[in-house]
Scaffold this motif. Structure first.
Motif, PDB file in Angstrom:
ATOM      1  N   THR A  32       0.852  -1.174   0.000  1.00  0.00           N
ATOM      2  CA  THR A  32       0.000   0.000   0.000  1.00  0.00           C
ATOM      3  C   THR A  32       0.892   1.230   0.000  1.00  0.00           C
ATOM      4  OG1 THR A  32      -1.850   1.082   1.126  1.00  0.00           O
ATOM      5  CG2 THR A  32      -0.159   0.135   2.517  1.00  0.00           C
ATOM      6  N   ILE A  33       0.286   2.401  -0.009  1.00  0.00           N
ATOM      7  CA  ILE A  33       1.052   3.640   0.032  1.00  0.00           C
ATOM      8  C   ILE A  33       1.695   3.777   1.403  1.00  0.00           C
ATOM      9  CG2 ILE A  33       0.869   6.166  -0.090  1.00  0.00           C
ATOM     10  CD1 ILE A  33      -1.567   5.618  -2.005  1.00  0.00           C
ATOM     11  N   GLN A  34       2.998   4.036   1.434  1.00  0.00           N
ATOM     12  CA  GLN A  34       3.714   4.117   2.705  1.00  0.00           C
ATOM     13  C   GLN A  34       3.269   5.349   3.488  1.00  0.00           C
ATOM     14  OE1 GLN A  34       5.910   1.530   3.762  1.00  0.00           O
ATOM     15  NE2 GLN A  34       4.766   0.706   2.031  1.00  0.00           N
ATOM     16  N   GLY A  35       3.251   5.223   4.804  1.00  0.00           N
ATOM     17  CA  GLY A  35       2.837   6.340   5.628  1.00  0.00           C
ATOM     18  C   GLY A  35       2.396   5.886   7.001  1.00  0.00           C
ATOM     19  N   VAL A  36       1.748   6.802   7.721  1.00  0.00           N
ATOM     20  CA  VAL A  36       1.151   6.495   9.015  1.00  0.00           C
ATOM     21  C   VAL A  36      -0.280   7.017   8.995  1.00  0.00           C
ATOM     22  CG1 VAL A  36       3.337   6.551  10.270  1.00  0.00           C
ATOM     23  CG2 VAL A  36       2.020   8.653  10.026  1.00  0.00           C
ATOM     24  N   ASP A  37      -1.153   6.348   9.711  1.00  0.00           N
ATOM     25  CA  ASP A  37      -2.553   6.776   9.727  1.00  0.00           C
ATOM     26  C   ASP A  37      -2.812   7.852  10.775  1.00  0.00           C
ATOM     27  OD1 ASP A  37      -3.459   5.171   7.621  1.00  0.00           O
ATOM     28  OD2 ASP A  37      -3.642   3.433   8.937  1.00  0.00           O
ATOM     29  N   ALA A  38      -1.855   8.056  11.678  1.00  0.00           N
ATOM     30  CA  ALA A  38      -2.002   9.081  12.705  1.00  0.00           C
ATOM     31  C   ALA A  38      -0.620   9.622  13.061  1.00  0.00           C
ATOM     32  CB  ALA A  38      -2.697   8.517  13.948  1.00  0.00           C
ATOM     33  N   LEU A  39      -0.551  10.934  13.306  1.00  0.00           N
ATOM     34  CA  LEU A  39       0.712  11.540  13.718  1.00  0.00           C
ATOM     35  C   LEU A  39       0.437  12.543  14.837  1.00  0.00           C
ATOM     36  CD1 LEU A  39       3.747  11.831  13.338  1.00  0.00           C
ATOM     37  CD2 LEU A  39       3.284  13.700  11.736  1.00  0.00           C
ATOM     38  N   PRO A  40       0.627  12.120  16.097  1.00  0.00           N
ATOM     39  CA  PRO A  40       0.411  13.048  17.218  1.00  0.00           C
ATOM     40  C   PRO A  40       1.467  14.167  17.208  1.00  0.00           C
ATOM     41  CG  PRO A  40       0.487  10.751  17.946  1.00  0.00           C
ATOM     42  CD  PRO A  40       1.005  10.786  16.551  1.00  0.00           C
ATOM     43  N   VAL A  41       1.009  15.405  17.246  1.00  0.00           N
ATOM     44  CA  VAL A  41       1.919  16.553  17.293  1.00  0.00           C
ATOM     45  C   VAL A  41       1.406  17.554  18.324  1.00  0.00           C
ATOM     46  CG1 VAL A  41       2.679  16.348  14.887  1.00  0.00           C
ATOM     47  CG2 VAL A  41       0.700  17.793  15.454  1.00  0.00           C
TER      48      VAL A  41
END
Length: 390
Positions: free
Chosen positions: A379-388
């Motif tokens: 699938t497309i690389q990445g993250v579904d959530a990024l806490p900032v």
């Protein structure tokens, strides 16, 4: 024999198990996760040569095609109304010519003020809500979703539906979830194509469907492709770019210091991250290349994340360096099938990233990078959530 693809353990580095593929051998046989043998290409020159070779096919219905994609994507890509990007010329070029005027550099210059407004409005909303937040839902996803919705004429009021459907198609918990999401999204697009709001879908209907050059089904599948690719990939690029810049503070300082370096910096981010790890093809004739012969009917996997880190094309390729010349990467592919929406993606990245770091100067991660949940392979690389926070 090495298995491909393998799961990333870092948001911005290829899988550690790929080291064997980086020994300078540009092509080798590997075993895909579906059990099929295929040629994996890690050499930069060889990848570009094969992507430009008419003996290499993008048509998923050809025997031997390396189908390492989610089941729902396979169903779409092998259907009678499959999108133009998984067809060969002349059909591929016929449909592409219907769309190309919407994605030229000139057209994107006209859209730039609207994109910039979307970016700043989204940041306004995020700042008003206050920290901490999930950058994906607060910024990375809304920006490209709004932009592609306006371009196509898809009601943004439906964004939660089409964003979830796209995610389920690519990353559904079960094949049944993915297939249902595909059916729902095709049904939505088919209904929308009957009487579309102003936008690209309406223009395609008037210029090509109503004249008999395109069927309504073809329009629905084309719109589905543009909508899904138009928000999913750019959202991942924004998110992973933020992670990468925050993890390389000296590079982030250089990025902030000189707005004139933004275009070159975006090219390095595209190279370094390579969120679409693989470009899938099949040989339709024998091809002699790099002292091997790819036989007709054998699958070809362009390992883009490795091609973009080939030592003969990029000096010290694992170093993240915003000062390098990286425009010869293959993050958007190469040849006649090169990504149609690349100018749109670049425009969004050129505007979104500087604005975010300018207006939220204290932006920082609210969770360690090694605790982020990475998306699965195929699938497309990445993250579904990024806490900032900030």
């Amino acid at each position: 024999m090495i298995t491909y693809p393998q799961q990333r353990t870092c948001p911005y580095h290829p899988a550690s198990g790929y080291e064997e593929l980086r020994d300078g051998t540009p092509l080798r046989k590997i075993r895909l996760v579906n059990g099929q043998e295929a040629w994996v290409v890690s050499g930069h020159d060889q990848a570009r040569a094969l992507l430009a070779d008419p003996r290499v096919s993008a048509d998923r219905t050809n025997a031997g095609f390396p189908m390492i994609v989610p089941p729902a994507v396979k169903a779409v890509h092998t259907s009678p109304n499959r999108p133009f990007i998984v067809r060969d010329d002349p059909e591929h070029n016929r449909v592409r010519r219907m769309l190309i005027s919407e994605f030229t550099i000139r057209r994107l210059r006209e859209m730039r003020p609207d994109i910039e407004q979307v970016v700043h409005d989204t940041i306004d909303t995020m700042l008003a809500a206050g920290p901490p937040t999930d950058l994906v839902t607060a910024f990375s996803l809304p920006v490209p979703s709004l932009v592609i919705s306006r371009l196509l004429g898809v009601p943004y009021a439906d964004h939660e539906f089409f964003e979830k459907a796209t995610s389920d198609i690519l990353r559904g918990r079960t094949p049944e979830v993915s297939v249902k999401a595909t059916q729902d999204l095709i049904g939505y697009m088919t209904a929308l194509a009957q009487d579309p709001p102003p936008g690209l879908i309406a223009r395609l209907k008037a210029d090509h469907v109503d004249t008999g050059a395109m069927t309504t089904d073809d329009l629905a599948f084309t719109a589905l492709l543009l909508l899904g690719a138009g928000h999913e990939t750019t959202a991942s690029m924004i998110t992973l770019s933020v992670i990468t810049l925050l993890e390389h503070p000296e590079q982030l300082a250089a990025f902030r210091a000189d707005p004139g370096t933004v275009p070159a910096s975006v090219e390095e981010l595209l190279r370094y991250l390579t969120i679409v790890e693989s470009i899938l093809r099949v040989a339709v004739d024998d091809i002699a290349i790099a002292d091997v012969v790819i036989k007709a009917g054998e699958g070809i996997v362009i390992a883009s994340s490795l091609v973009n880190r080939a030592a003969d094309a990029f000096d010290d390729p694992d170093r993240f360096d915003l000062g390098r010349e990286a425009a010869h990467h293959v993050a958007f592919g190469y040849g006649v099938h090169q990504c149609l929406g690349q100018n749109l993606a670049r425009a969004e990245l050129h505007l979104a990233l500087p604005a975010l770091f300018d207006r939220v100067p204290g932006l920082r991660l609210a969770a360690p990078v090694d605790e982020l949940e990475l998306r699965p392979i195929m699938t497309i690389q990445g993250v579904d959530a990024l806490p900032v926070t900030w």
